[in-house]
Design a protein around this motif. Structure first.
Motif, PDB file in Angstrom:
ATOM      1  N   LEU A   4     -13.757  11.061   0.802  1.00 49.50           N
ATOM      2  CA  LEU A   4     -13.424   9.633   0.960  1.00 49.50           C
ATOM      3  C   LEU A   4     -12.008   9.362   0.431  1.00 49.50           C
ATOM      4  O   LEU A   4     -11.209   8.678   1.090  1.00 49.50           O
ATOM      5  CB  LEU A   4     -14.449   8.781   0.199  1.00 49.50           C
ATOM      6  CG  LEU A   4     -14.109   7.302  -0.009  1.00 49.50           C
ATOM      7  CD1 LEU A   4     -14.093   6.559   1.321  1.00 49.50           C
ATOM      8  CD2 LEU A   4     -15.121   6.639  -0.945  1.00 49.50           C
ATOM      9  N   THR A   5     -11.711   9.932  -0.742  1.00 53.17           N
ATOM     10  CA  THR A   5     -10.381   9.752  -1.332  1.00 53.17           C
ATOM     11  C   THR A   5      -9.298  10.275  -0.389  1.00 53.17           C
ATOM     12  O   THR A   5      -8.299   9.598  -0.131  1.00 53.17           O
ATOM     13  CB  THR A   5     -10.310  10.509  -2.679  1.00 53.17           C
ATOM     14  OG1 THR A   5     -11.315   9.983  -3.527  1.00 53.17           O
ATOM     15  CG2 THR A   5      -8.965  10.362  -3.341  1.00 53.17           C
ATOM     16  N   ARG A  11       1.639   3.258  -3.114  1.00 52.55           N
ATOM     17  CA  ARG A  11       0.591   4.033  -3.798  1.00 52.55           C
ATOM     18  C   ARG A  11       0.258   5.334  -3.075  1.00 52.55           C
ATOM     19  O   ARG A  11      -0.697   6.017  -3.437  1.00 52.55           O
ATOM     20  CB  ARG A  11      -0.664   3.171  -3.921  1.00 52.55           C
ATOM     21  CG  ARG A  11      -0.508   2.050  -4.914  1.00 52.55           C
ATOM     22  CD  ARG A  11      -1.696   1.128  -4.887  1.00 52.55           C
ATOM     23  NE  ARG A  11      -1.376  -0.133  -4.223  1.00 52.55           N
ATOM     24  CZ  ARG A  11      -2.125  -0.718  -3.301  1.00 52.55           C
ATOM     25  NH1 ARG A  11      -3.247  -0.187  -2.915  1.00 52.55           N
ATOM     26  NH2 ARG A  11      -1.731  -1.855  -2.757  1.00 52.55           N
ATOM     27  N   SER A  12       1.046   5.664  -2.042  1.00 47.86           N
ATOM     28  CA  SER A  12       0.696   6.846  -1.246  1.00 47.86           C
ATOM     29  C   SER A  12       0.907   8.154  -2.005  1.00 47.86           C
ATOM     30  O   SER A  12       0.272   9.156  -1.706  1.00 47.86           O
ATOM     31  CB  SER A  12       1.491   6.854   0.065  1.00 47.86           C
ATOM     32  OG  SER A  12       2.859   6.914  -0.235  1.00 47.86           O
ATOM     33  N   LEU A  27       0.667   8.321  -5.441  1.00 45.03           N
ATOM     34  CA  LEU A  27       0.251   7.991  -6.800  1.00 45.03           C
ATOM     35  C   LEU A  27      -1.187   8.454  -7.027  1.00 45.03           C
ATOM     36  O   LEU A  27      -2.036   8.305  -6.155  1.00 45.03           O
ATOM     37  CB  LEU A  27       0.346   6.470  -6.965  1.00 45.03           C
ATOM     38  CG  LEU A  27       0.022   5.876  -8.316  1.00 45.03           C
ATOM     39  CD1 LEU A  27       0.946   4.697  -8.588  1.00 45.03           C
ATOM     40  CD2 LEU A  27      -1.406   5.387  -8.400  1.00 45.03           C
ATOM     41  N   ALA A  65      -9.520  10.674   2.812  1.00 45.16           N
ATOM     42  CA  ALA A  65      -9.453   9.824   4.015  1.00 45.16           C
ATOM     43  C   ALA A  65      -8.616   8.579   3.740  1.00 45.16           C
ATOM     44  O   ALA A  65      -7.835   8.143   4.588  1.00 45.16           O
ATOM     45  CB  ALA A  65     -10.864   9.436   4.452  1.00 45.16           C
ATOM     46  N   LEU A  66      -8.764   7.995   2.546  1.00 46.38           N
ATOM     47  CA  LEU A  66      -7.982   6.800   2.204  1.00 46.38           C
ATOM     48  C   LEU A  66      -6.491   7.115   2.127  1.00 46.38           C
ATOM     49  O   LEU A  66      -5.653   6.249   2.358  1.00 46.38           O
ATOM     50  CB  LEU A  66      -8.465   6.213   0.873  1.00 46.38           C
ATOM     51  CG  LEU A  66      -9.865   5.592   0.888  1.00 46.38           C
ATOM     52  CD1 LEU A  66     -10.320   5.214  -0.512  1.00 46.38           C
ATOM     53  CD2 LEU A  66      -9.909   4.377   1.803  1.00 46.38           C
ATOM     54  N   PHE A  67      -6.165   8.360   1.806  1.00 43.98           N
ATOM     55  CA  PHE A  67      -4.756   8.766   1.776  1.00 43.98           C
ATOM     56  C   PHE A  67      -4.266   9.219   3.156  1.00 43.98           C
ATOM     57  O   PHE A  67      -3.103   9.561   3.307  1.00 43.98           O
ATOM     58  CB  PHE A  67      -4.556   9.912   0.782  1.00 43.98           C
ATOM     59  CG  PHE A  67      -4.453   9.450  -0.648  1.00 43.98           C
ATOM     60  CD1 PHE A  67      -3.394   8.643  -1.049  1.00 43.98           C
ATOM     61  CD2 PHE A  67      -5.393   9.808  -1.583  1.00 43.98           C
ATOM     62  CE1 PHE A  67      -3.290   8.207  -2.364  1.00 43.98           C
ATOM     63  CE2 PHE A  67      -5.304   9.381  -2.900  1.00 43.98           C
ATOM     64  CZ  PHE A  67      -4.251   8.577  -3.286  1.00 43.98           C
ATOM     65  N   GLY A  68      -5.182   9.277   4.125  1.00 47.28           N
ATOM     66  CA  GLY A  68      -4.798   9.692   5.469  1.00 47.28           C
ATOM     67  C   GLY A  68      -4.577  11.193   5.587  1.00 47.28           C
ATOM     68  O   GLY A  68      -3.835  11.661   6.458  1.00 47.28           O
ATOM     69  N   GLN A 123      -9.973  13.496  -8.098  1.00 51.16           N
ATOM     70  CA  GLN A 123      -9.593  12.483  -7.101  1.00 51.16           C
ATOM     71  C   GLN A 123      -8.153  12.001  -7.315  1.00 51.16           C
ATOM     72  O   GLN A 123      -7.473  11.633  -6.377  1.00 51.16           O
ATOM     73  CB  GLN A 123     -10.594  11.325  -7.047  1.00 51.16           C
ATOM     74  CG  GLN A 123     -10.777  10.518  -8.319  1.00 51.16           C
ATOM     75  CD  GLN A 123      -9.783   9.390  -8.467  1.00 51.16           C
ATOM     76  OE1 GLN A 123      -9.387   8.792  -7.482  1.00 51.16           O
ATOM     77  NE2 GLN A 123      -9.367   9.117  -9.684  1.00 51.16           N
ATOM     78  N   PRO A 147       0.808  -1.227   0.000  1.00 54.11           N
ATOM     79  CA  PRO A 147       0.000   0.000   0.000  1.00 54.11           C
ATOM     80  C   PRO A 147       0.840   1.276   0.000  1.00 54.11           C
ATOM     81  O   PRO A 147       0.478   2.254  -0.652  1.00 54.11           O
ATOM     82  CB  PRO A 147      -0.829  -0.129   1.284  1.00 54.11           C
ATOM     83  CG  PRO A 147      -0.909  -1.583   1.537  1.00 54.11           C
ATOM     84  CD  PRO A 147       0.388  -2.155   1.061  1.00 54.11           C
TER      85      PRO A 147
END
Lengths: 341, 255
Positions: A129-130, A105-106, A108, A132-135, A177, A102
């Protein structure tokens, strides 16, 4: 907002031991080595090679165009380098890491071909949401989402359900996104698809901006005329193989393809010897265009025209376009140069 | 973990925004209303009938929600390719699956809590006493829904929505009759049949562990040790299922 660390990463600089010494890493941002993907037909179990021995390295800060007809293996290659599919042979490294990790892809950003997003969400919710997934912290992702939607002309539609979006608007959300995490590598599968001419122009401007900021872009496209002016390098895929890689100018190095001589008031009788000499003559109203195949003949053609008292309006060299080159490569009339990075 | 939370939140939002939840909620309210109509026929046992009917109906509806929505939740992502953009983010496939599981379980638990609250309210207003014992049954039902959600997620990790729904429904039915299966397997059958039946018995979810609805209707409280056992069993079972589902999904090709 870019942090100082981000800027350092984007410029490819790495701090060593806190002494302020910087070294430029030699590691490519994306590397594909002998990549192969073979699928089996679920009914007949007959193997089908979608990607075959693709080797490629992307340099930091370039826009690379992956070109090819439908079924050439572009999207499968992209899936392999994102870890969405497993290679049958070879390997992919994203800044030295396997795509299945994972962390690779941080930094990317990815825009899928014909993107489809959760239609129960609004663009703001989807970008949240996007983020949040990347933190990304909530306050930063809210601000970044608003900025990106404004930048891509979707500010007025930020709270409208995605199910009500047209193809072009969905494509813009897809670009937004892909940019949420301020990526170092952008992978765009057919980014011009579904966009009107204004939209395409905006996307090109956006890609140039990203390149100026040090972002590396890998984009697949069918729209060659749109790809040619923005790509530093292109690769042409045919039946799963990367048959040519190089800068646009290198690929089109054959130079002048023909000369177009525009003249006024040329009769058919005067045009006849030119036709007999193998040159195309096209009449457009009172004007005629003589297409001369090579530079040596050009001098003779011009001399004959002047002797016949014809007014020569202009003489223009015509170079091979990327599209013409692409078609020629796919027709197999060029020697495969392989996938050198 | 942040990826799991984000996917779970999105799943809750997705399920809530689907009309089916509203339909199920209305159906639940209708069910409780219907039990009110039936209660005069119960010869003085109206309170029990309303409570029994309400709890059983609520549990059935929540199970239906999990099976119907859950069986297509993952497949829809693959079919519409919404998963492509998500999996290009720094998140593991197993985290994505766990997020989907959590989101669906939370929604089902909220639905069951809402319907149990309606039952409590109706009984309180109609009979002047609040059957608080129902809360113990509710806790067990929430655990049961967790196991059922994990079963659905497990099957959906490798098969189609129709087969997921079929296998999940079959497992739920068999899970409610696991003891009977063991009993019949041991009754004079060949030794290998008995051994196979026993193996299936241990693999099946023992859903009767979570069913205290009949007991609380008759005033029998859920003992803390039963609740603790059910929680331990349920959590272990669903974790085992999710680990296997995660391993399968990690290897799945997106075409």
């Amino acid at each position: 907002m870019s942090t100082i660390q981000d800027t350092a990463h984007r410029s490819g600089a790495t701090a060593l031991g806190g002494r302020g010494i910087h070294a430029v890493p030699t590691m490519p941002i994306l590397s594909l080595e002998g990549l192969r993907k073979t699928y089996r037909d679920p009914m007949t179990l007959k193997p089908f090679t979608a990607v075959d021995e693709v080797t490629l390295e992307l340099e930091r800060g370039e826009i690379f165009g992956l070109l090819g007809p439908n079924g050439a293996g572009k999207t499968t290659t992209i899936k392999l380098l994102l870890g969405l599919a497993r290679p049958t042979a070879g390997r992919v490294l994203l800044e030295g890491r396997e795509p299945r990790e994972p962390a690779s892809r941080s930094k990317l950003g990815y825009l899928p071909e014909n993107p489809c997003f959760y239609d129960h969400l609004t663009p703001l919710e989807y970008l949240d949401l996007t983020g949040a997934l990347f933190g990304i912290a909530p306050a930063i992702r809210r601000r970044r989402a608003s900025d990106l939607l404004e930048r891509l002309g979707l500010g007025a539609h930020a709270r409208k359900a995605l199910r009500k979006f047209s193809k072009g608007m969905t494509q813009r959300v897809g670009l937004a996104q892909a940019l949420m995490n301020e990526p170092r590598l952008l992978i765009l599968d057919e980014p011009m698809s579904g966009l009107d001419p204004v939209g395409r122009s905006e996307v090109k401007a956006l890609l140039r901006e990203q390149r100026a900021a040090g972002v590396t872009v890998l984009m697949s496209s069918h729209v060659l005329a749109e790809t040619e002016p923005i790509c530093n390098r292109v690769g042409i895929m045919k039946q799963g193989r990367l048959v040519e890689v190089g800068t646009v100018s290198t690929l089109l190095q054959s130079g002048v393809r023909e000369w177009e001589v525009a003249v006024e008031g040329m009769s058919d009788a005067v045009a006849a010897p030119f036709r007999a000499g193998g040159h195309d003559v096209e009449r457009i109203g009172s004007r005629s265009v003589v297409r001369v195949r090579n530079g040596d003949s050009l001098q003779d053609v011009l001399r004959q025209m002047l002797q016949a008292g014809i007014h020569v309006h202009s003489v223009e060299p015509r170079r091979e376009t990327l599209e013409e080159h692409f078609v020629r490569v796919l027709d197999g009339r060029t020697v495969a140069r392989g996938g050198r990075s | 973990m942040r990826g799991v939370v984000a996917i779970a939140q999105n799943t809750v939002r997705e399920v809530i925004r689907q009309r089916m939840v509203l339909v199920l909620a209305l159906f639940g309210v209708g069910l409780v209303a219907a039990s009110q109509v039936l209660s005069p026929l119960a010869l003085g046992e109206g309170r029990k009938v309303v409570t029994d009917f309400g709890l059983a109906g609520s549990s059935l509806l929540a199970t239906l929600l999990v099976v119907v929505l859950g069986s297509s939740l993952l497949h829809k992502e693959l079919e519409r390719r919404t998963i492509y953009a998500v999996m290009a983010k720094p998140i593991r496939r197993s985290e994505f699956l766990l997020g989907k599981f959590c989101g669906l379980w939370i929604t089902a638990a909220a639905l069951i809590a809402g319907m149990f609250a309606i039952v409590l309210g109706v009984v309180t207003v109609s009979y002047g006493e609040t059957p608080w014992l129902v809360l113990g049954a509710m806790a067990l039902t929430v655990l049961e829904l967790g196991v059922i959600t994990a079963i659905v997620v497990f099957f959906s990790s490798f098969t189609t929505p129709a087969l997921t729904a079929f296998f999940a429904a079959a497992t739920i039915v068999a899970g409610n009759f696991a003891d009977d299966l063991l009993y019949f397997g041991s009754q004079g059958a060949a030794p290998w049949v008995a051994r196979a039946t026993e193996a299936v018995y241990w693999m099946l979810p023992h859903l009767t562990v979570f069913n205290a609805r009949g007991a609380v209707v008759h005033g029998i409280a859920v003992a803390p040790e039963r609740l603790a056992f059910a929680a331990a069993y349920g959590l272990l079972y669903l974790m085992a299922l999710l680990i296997v589902a995660g391993a399968i999904f990690e290897r799945r090709e997106f075409r």
